[in-house]
Write an enzyme that holds these catalytic residues in place. Structure first.
Site, PDB file in Angstrom:
ATOM      1  N   LYS A  54       5.244  -5.607   1.717  1.00 35.57           N
ATOM      2  CA  LYS A  54       4.023  -5.954   1.576  1.00 35.57           C
ATOM      3  C   LYS A  54       3.199  -6.136   0.335  1.00 35.57           C
ATOM      4  CE  LYS A  54       3.409  -4.513   6.647  1.00 35.57           C
ATOM      5  NZ  LYS A  54       2.483  -3.502   7.725  1.00 35.57           N
ATOM      6  N   GLN A  98      -0.250   2.211   8.201  1.00 32.80           N
ATOM      7  CA  GLN A  98       1.167   1.893   8.503  1.00 32.80           C
ATOM      8  C   GLN A  98       1.298   2.856   9.661  1.00 32.80           C
ATOM      9  OE1 GLN A  98       3.089  -0.635   7.398  1.00 32.80           O
ATOM     10  NE2 GLN A  98       4.274   0.070   9.021  1.00 32.80           N
ATOM     11  N   ASP A 121      -5.258  -5.913  10.717  1.00 38.03           N
ATOM     12  CA  ASP A 121      -4.214  -5.862  11.611  1.00 38.03           C
ATOM     13  C   ASP A 121      -4.584  -6.273  13.083  1.00 38.03           C
ATOM     14  OD1 ASP A 121      -1.676  -4.916  11.092  1.00 38.03           O
ATOM     15  OD2 ASP A 121      -2.082  -2.833  10.884  1.00 38.03           O
TER      16      ASP A 121
END
Length: 297
Positions: A54, A98, A121
């Protein structure tokens, strides 16, 4: 005739290029360089590899990547304090924590704490509600949004098609069903309590499978000519002692029946990260508009 293989790698590359072009245009219009903060807790090797990817891709499209590595034993209060600090930081436009998180931390509290306008997200309850209601100002979860791009690479007009989502998680299954509904599909959701799953999957023009159960869907359970999107990815051991990644769909069987199908790996995964970058640029644009309108008030 074997199914069309939907190339998630190529489609993700095209989306990343679109994002890179968008970042250049955003900077040329006076916007600040979009910044994505990624918070990683603990030493899980898979999470470290995923986060590193990422970070690389974020920087490759011209955005700033700010990584926070925290010890596995961190307490909930300290993590919440970091999230709130990132919420207030004008140089940060997207925040990603995460998962999974250590047992001592309530994941729901962390998701709730992320500012909805920086929740790239798409997990904050306000964004979930916006997606559910069809509002245009929510940030949509990356995997379902990426899946819609994959489906539309095969067929743009989905109105009237029957869609079945196998898996009812808040991360993929439920938002996926809402996006398909918004596209005009007749949508059903199957889950671990669903009876006669094969009969239902054989009726679906669009089949999205996101269960994490390797080989759940066999070729005989797929409607001929349908679009099959395999979200699942599991590393399984082989008799040789090696391992390989497999999906929820038995690919070798499904490819002989479906009209189009995503491979594992190389299908949904690359699109998810590319969509994360797109969400960060979207967040940066909206934050700039919001600040500009507020300053003019």
């Amino acid at each position: 005739m074997p199914a069309q293989i939907i190339d998630g790698m190529a489609l993700a590359a095209a989306l990343r290029q679109d994002v890179a072009d968008g970042v250049e245009a955003f900077l040329a219009q006076g916007g600040s360089r979009p910044g994505l903060a990624v918070v990683l807790i603990g030493d899980d090797p898979a999470s470290h590899v995923y986060v590193a990817s990422k970070v690389r891709q974020t920087e490759a499209v011209g955005m700033r990547s700010i990584r926070h590595d925290l010890p596995a034993g961190i307490d909930e209060g300290t993590l919440l304090a970091l999230v709130r600090k990132l919420n207030r930081d004008p140089a940060i436009h997207g925040i990603l924590v995460q998962f999974p998180l250590p047992a001592q931390i309530d994941s729901a509290k962390i998701v709730d704490a992320i500012a909805p306008e920086k929740d790239v997200d798409g997990f904050n309850p306000l964004n979930v509600g916006r997606v559910a209601s069809g509002a245009a100002n929510g940030l949509v979860p990356c995997t379902p949004l990426g899946v819609m791009r994959l489906i539309r690479s095969v067929r743009d007009d989905l109105a009237g098609l029957g869609a079945l989502v196998v898996g009812a998680s808040n991360v993929v299954g439920r938002p996926m069903a809402r996006l398909l509904l918004q596209a005009g599909c007749t949508v059903s959701i199957a889950h671990h309590l669903t009876t006669d799953l094969a009969r239902r999957t054989r009726e679906a023009d669009i089949l999205v499978v996101a269960t994490g159960v390797p080989g759940l869907i066999r070729g005989e359970a797929i409607k001929p000519g349908s679009i099959v999107i395999d979200v699942g990815i599991t590393r399984v051991a082989l008799s040789s002692g090696k391992t390989r990644l497999v999906g929820d769909v038995v690919f070798d069987e499904a490819v002989e029946v479906a009209g189009a199908i995503t491979p594992v790996p190389g299908g949904v995964g690359p699109m998810t990260i590319a969509q994360l970058l797109a969400n960060t640029l979207t967040a940066a644009r909206r934050l700039r508009t919001h600040v500009g309108s507020r300053s003019c008030a």
